[in-house]
Design a protein around this motif. Structure first.
Motif, mmCIF file in Angstrom:
data_model
loop_
_atom_site.group_PDB
_atom_site.id
_atom_site.type_symbol
_atom_site.label_atom_id
_atom_site.label_comp_id
_atom_site.label_asym_id
_atom_site.label_seq_id
_atom_site.Cartn_x
_atom_site.Cartn_y
_atom_site.Cartn_z
ATOM 1 N N VAL A 74 1.200 -1.474 -0.380
ATOM 2 C CA VAL A 74 -0.248 0.008 -0.043
ATOM 3 C C VAL A 74 0.957 1.906 -0.287
ATOM 4 C CG1 VAL A 74 -1.788 1.146 1.274
ATOM 5 C CG2 VAL A 74 -1.710 -1.423 0.814
ATOM 6 N N GLU A 75 1.860 1.378 1.041
ATOM 7 C CA GLU A 75 2.848 2.617 0.891
ATOM 8 C C GLU A 75 3.617 2.325 -0.091
ATOM 9 O OE1 GLU A 75 6.778 4.280 3.528
ATOM 10 O OE2 GLU A 75 4.769 2.457 4.267
ATOM 11 N N PHE A 76 3.964 1.655 -0.843
ATOM 12 C CA PHE A 76 4.834 1.344 -2.307
ATOM 13 C C PHE A 76 4.143 2.152 -3.268
ATOM 14 C CE2 PHE A 76 6.679 -0.029 -6.504
ATOM 15 C CZ PHE A 76 7.818 -0.392 -5.913
ATOM 16 N N VAL A 77 2.266 1.901 -2.907
ATOM 17 C CA VAL A 77 2.206 2.530 -5.065
ATOM 18 C C VAL A 77 1.950 3.348 -3.963
ATOM 19 C CG1 VAL A 77 -0.589 2.031 -5.539
ATOM 20 C CG2 VAL A 77 0.934 -0.260 -5.049
ATOM 21 N N GLY A 78 1.555 4.019 -3.503
ATOM 22 C CA GLY A 78 1.166 5.518 -3.214
ATOM 23 C C GLY A 78 2.497 6.011 -2.728
ATOM 24 N N LEU A 79 3.762 5.700 -2.715
ATOM 25 C CA LEU A 79 4.529 6.579 -2.989
ATOM 26 C C LEU A 79 4.883 6.866 -4.362
ATOM 27 C CD1 LEU A 79 6.887 7.960 -2.070
ATOM 28 C CD2 LEU A 79 8.584 6.407 -1.307
ATOM 29 N N LEU A 80 4.498 5.756 -5.136
ATOM 30 C CA LEU A 80 4.925 5.884 -6.168
ATOM 31 C C LEU A 80 4.060 6.605 -7.598
ATOM 32 C CD1 LEU A 80 6.020 2.158 -7.295
ATOM 33 C CD2 LEU A 80 7.143 3.911 -8.393
ATOM 34 N N ASP A 81 2.801 6.762 -7.167
ATOM 35 C CA ASP A 81 1.934 7.306 -7.393
ATOM 36 C C ASP A 81 2.288 8.627 -7.554
ATOM 37 O OD1 ASP A 81 -0.709 8.675 -8.253
ATOM 38 O OD2 ASP A 81 -1.708 7.660 -7.304
ATOM 39 N N GLU A 82 2.473 9.057 -6.162
ATOM 40 C CA GLU A 82 2.836 10.739 -5.922
ATOM 41 C C GLU A 82 4.471 11.136 -6.841
ATOM 42 O OE1 GLU A 82 3.312 14.134 -3.145
ATOM 43 O OE2 GLU A 82 1.532 12.925 -3.748
ATOM 44 N N LEU A 83 5.364 10.342 -6.208
ATOM 45 C CA LEU A 83 6.590 10.578 -7.513
ATOM 46 C C LEU A 83 6.143 10.745 -9.089
ATOM 47 C CD1 LEU A 83 8.797 7.830 -5.137
ATOM 48 C CD2 LEU A 83 9.721 10.279 -5.676
ATOM 49 N N LEU A 84 5.139 9.737 -8.714
ATOM 50 C CA LEU A 84 4.788 9.714 -10.787
ATOM 51 C C LEU A 84 4.380 10.972 -11.319
ATOM 52 C CD1 LEU A 84 5.077 6.613 -11.640
ATOM 53 C CD2 LEU A 84 7.138 7.640 -12.054
ATOM 54 N N THR A 85 3.744 11.924 -10.468
ATOM 55 C CA THR A 85 2.229 12.991 -10.685
ATOM 56 C C THR A 85 3.189 13.902 -9.712
ATOM 57 O OG1 THR A 85 1.279 11.999 -8.696
ATOM 58 C CG2 THR A 85 1.311 11.136 -11.139
ATOM 59 N N HIS A 86 4.409 14.086 -9.627
ATOM 60 C CA HIS A 86 5.424 15.892 -8.619
ATOM 61 C C HIS A 86 6.827 15.913 -8.962
ATOM 62 C CE1 HIS A 86 1.530 14.998 -6.117
ATOM 63 N NE2 HIS A 86 1.325 16.430 -6.364
ATOM 64 N N PRO A 87 7.077 16.950 -9.463
ATOM 65 C CA PRO A 87 8.690 17.376 -10.195
ATOM 66 C C PRO A 87 9.122 17.085 -7.998
ATOM 67 C CG PRO A 87 7.848 19.154 -10.027
ATOM 68 C CD PRO A 87 6.368 18.265 -9.956
ATOM 69 N N VAL A 88 8.957 17.215 -7.381
ATOM 70 C CA VAL A 88 9.802 16.644 -6.177
ATOM 71 C C VAL A 88 8.685 16.824 -5.157
ATOM 72 C CG1 VAL A 88 11.053 18.034 -4.117
ATOM 73 C CG2 VAL A 88 10.768 18.306 -6.647
ATOM 74 N N THR A 89 9.066 15.232 -4.459
ATOM 75 C CA THR A 89 8.884 14.698 -3.060
ATOM 76 C C THR A 89 9.332 14.494 -2.033
ATOM 77 O OG1 THR A 89 7.120 12.916 -4.945
ATOM 78 C CG2 THR A 89 7.417 12.379 -2.717
ATOM 79 N N GLU A 90 8.781 14.173 -0.714
ATOM 80 C CA GLU A 90 9.179 14.088 0.601
ATOM 81 C C GLU A 90 8.109 12.971 0.641
ATOM 82 O OE1 GLU A 90 11.055 15.754 2.248
ATOM 83 O OE2 GLU A 90 11.862 17.260 0.255
ATOM 84 N N HIS A 91 8.830 12.268 1.672
ATOM 85 C CA HIS A 91 8.091 11.302 1.997
ATOM 86 C C HIS A 91 9.100 10.985 3.383
ATOM 87 C CE1 HIS A 91 5.079 7.391 2.032
ATOM 88 N NE2 HIS A 91 5.784 6.912 2.297
ATOM 89 N N ALA A 92 7.316 10.064 4.172
ATOM 90 C CA ALA A 92 9.009 9.362 5.410
ATOM 91 C C ALA A 92 7.506 8.682 5.929
ATOM 92 C CB ALA A 92 8.335 10.069 6.530
ATOM 93 N N GLY A 93 7.568 7.259 5.434
ATOM 94 C CA GLY A 93 6.571 6.308 5.937
ATOM 95 C C GLY A 93 7.201 5.346 7.311
ATOM 96 N N GLU A 94 6.064 4.058 7.137
ATOM 97 C CA GLU A 94 6.277 3.138 7.552
ATOM 98 C C GLU A 94 7.795 1.804 6.853
ATOM 99 O OE1 GLU A 94 5.064 -1.274 9.075
ATOM 100 O OE2 GLU A 94 3.703 0.150 8.193
ATOM 101 N N PHE A 95 7.760 1.507 5.728
ATOM 102 C CA PHE A 95 9.458 1.309 5.337
ATOM 103 C C PHE A 95 9.594 2.171 4.013
ATOM 104 C CE2 PHE A 95 5.227 -1.534 5.771
ATOM 105 C CZ PHE A 95 5.326 -2.343 6.869
ATOM 106 N N TYR A 96 9.408 3.208 3.657
ATOM 107 C CA TYR A 96 10.490 4.255 2.944
ATOM 108 C C TYR A 96 10.650 5.451 3.233
ATOM 109 C CZ TYR A 96 8.895 0.229 -0.211
ATOM 110 O OH TYR A 96 8.629 -1.698 -0.450
ATOM 111 N N THR A 97 11.570 6.111 3.025
ATOM 112 C CA THR A 97 11.667 7.299 2.909
ATOM 113 C C THR A 97 11.875 8.276 1.543
ATOM 114 O OG1 THR A 97 12.133 7.093 4.787
ATOM 115 C CG2 THR A 97 12.688 9.529 3.824
ATOM 116 N N ALA A 98 11.600 9.291 0.847
ATOM 117 C CA ALA A 98 11.571 10.026 -0.148
ATOM 118 C C ALA A 98 12.425 11.767 0.440
ATOM 119 C CB ALA A 98 10.371 10.222 -0.966
ATOM 120 N N ASP A 99 13.228 12.164 0.274
ATOM 121 C CA ASP A 99 13.970 13.124 0.508
ATOM 122 C C ASP A 99 13.765 13.854 -0.346
ATOM 123 O OD1 ASP A 99 15.119 15.468 2.304
ATOM 124 O OD2 ASP A 99 16.670 14.218 3.032
ATOM 125 N N GLY A 100 13.290 15.147 -0.766
ATOM 126 C CA GLY A 100 14.063 16.145 -1.950
ATOM 127 C C GLY A 100 14.077 14.983 -3.891
#
Length: 301
Positions: free
Chosen positions: A131-157
């Motif tokens: 669930v987190e993987f798909v949600g973060l992929l969706d965010e990444l592929l639809t935004h030029p810059v993504t920030e995310h801190a979750g249970e399994f994954y982090t995206a910093d800029g």
């Protein structure tokens, strides 16, 4: 339910060197298949000690070798992928293919590559991770810059520039069998992938191939009914998802005969599937069959 013939796709396992594979991908397009796929694993089941090539470069080469056929993963999963670098791969495949890339994606199984990079998650953890993987992929592929801190994954800029050719992003085709992943497909996906539902005999005895085949179709009908309900609940009034069925999830390989393959397409259409997928025949073992049967099937597309 659909009244039209389903679109038909074919899986080419990543087992041959590209000098051999190239002609098959081109042939799939020339024969009129609507989409062509490969698995996204590090190794797979009974073929674990056989040749097995990486998914992303293979699909990039296939994109360059073809011009119209859809190309996809059947299916990618989080067992050995992080969504940030994988989103870059998706953007690259979308670019090379001119927007033809189809992202088939699933939660990941319990086979060899579930543990090759470390201990496997529990089933509950695997579902939450998906669930987190798909949600973060969706965010990444639809935004030029993504920030995310979750249970399994982090995206910093995490940058995703220039974005994808397909808009707002390549379609997510979510493999799902249980209520939570089916809900994820309805909420985030543009398509639902299934290999069919499992079943068990009352006494645990093995069925004959013909009986097993009919039980599989009956269990699949129940699975479709469950997905119908979930889709209605989570996508009221929205565009219906495309529905992809692997005919080779059945106990009998679809291209055992032309008649069986054509029957599978008809039965899938009757259950409302918009797309079906078969596998290129292998010489022996899993998906063993004759290329002459595949060619005859392609002639009927």
């Amino acid at each position: 339910m659909t009244s039209e013939r389903p679109r038909v796709g074919i899986v080419l396992l990543p087992q041959e060197r590209w000098a051999t594979q190239r002609d098959r991908w081109r042939q799939a397009e020339e024969w009129g298949f609507d989409h062509a796929w490969t698995y996204d694993h590090l190794a797979w089941r009974t073929l674990v000690d056989e040749p097995w090539f990486a998914t992303v470069p293979l699909l990039a080469a296939a994109a360059e070798a073809t011009s119209t056929i859809g190309l996809g993963t059947f299916v990618a999963n989080p067992n050995f992928r992080h969504p940030v670098p994988f989103a870059k791969d998706v953007m690259g495949l979308d670019d090379v293919s001119g927007g033809r890339f189809l992202l088939g994606i699933g939660a990941g199984g319990e086979g060899f590559d579930a543990t090759v990079t470390g201990p496997a998650p529990t089933r509950g953890e695997r579902t939450r991770r998906f669930v987190e993987f798909v949600g973060l992929l969706d965010e990444l592929l639809t935004h030029p810059v993504t920030e995310h801190a979750g249970e399994f994954y982090t995206a910093d800029g995490a940058r995703m520039v220039p974005g994808t050719v397909a808009q707002p992003r390549p379609p997510f085709l979510v493999a799902a069998a249980g209520p939570r992943t089916m809900t994820l497909a309805a909420q985030r996906g543009q398509g639902w992938i299934t290999y069919g539902a499992s079943y068990a005999t009352e006494d645990g005895a093995a069925d004959s191939p013909a009986v097993a085949q009919e039980r599989w179709w009956a269990a699949l009908a129940e699975q479709v009914a469950a997905f119908d309900e979930i889709e209605r609940a989570h996508r009221p009034g929205d565009v219906p998802l495309r529905r992809y069925l692997s005919l080779d999830g059945a106990p009998v390989y679809s291209l055992t005969s032309l008649e069986l393959a054509l029957e599978g397409v008809e039965r899938a259409a009757a259950l409302g599937f918009t797309d079906v997928v078969v596998h290129w025949p292998r010489e022996d073992g899993v998906y063993a069959g004759r290329e002459s049967t595949l060619e005859a099937f392609a002639a009927r597309l």
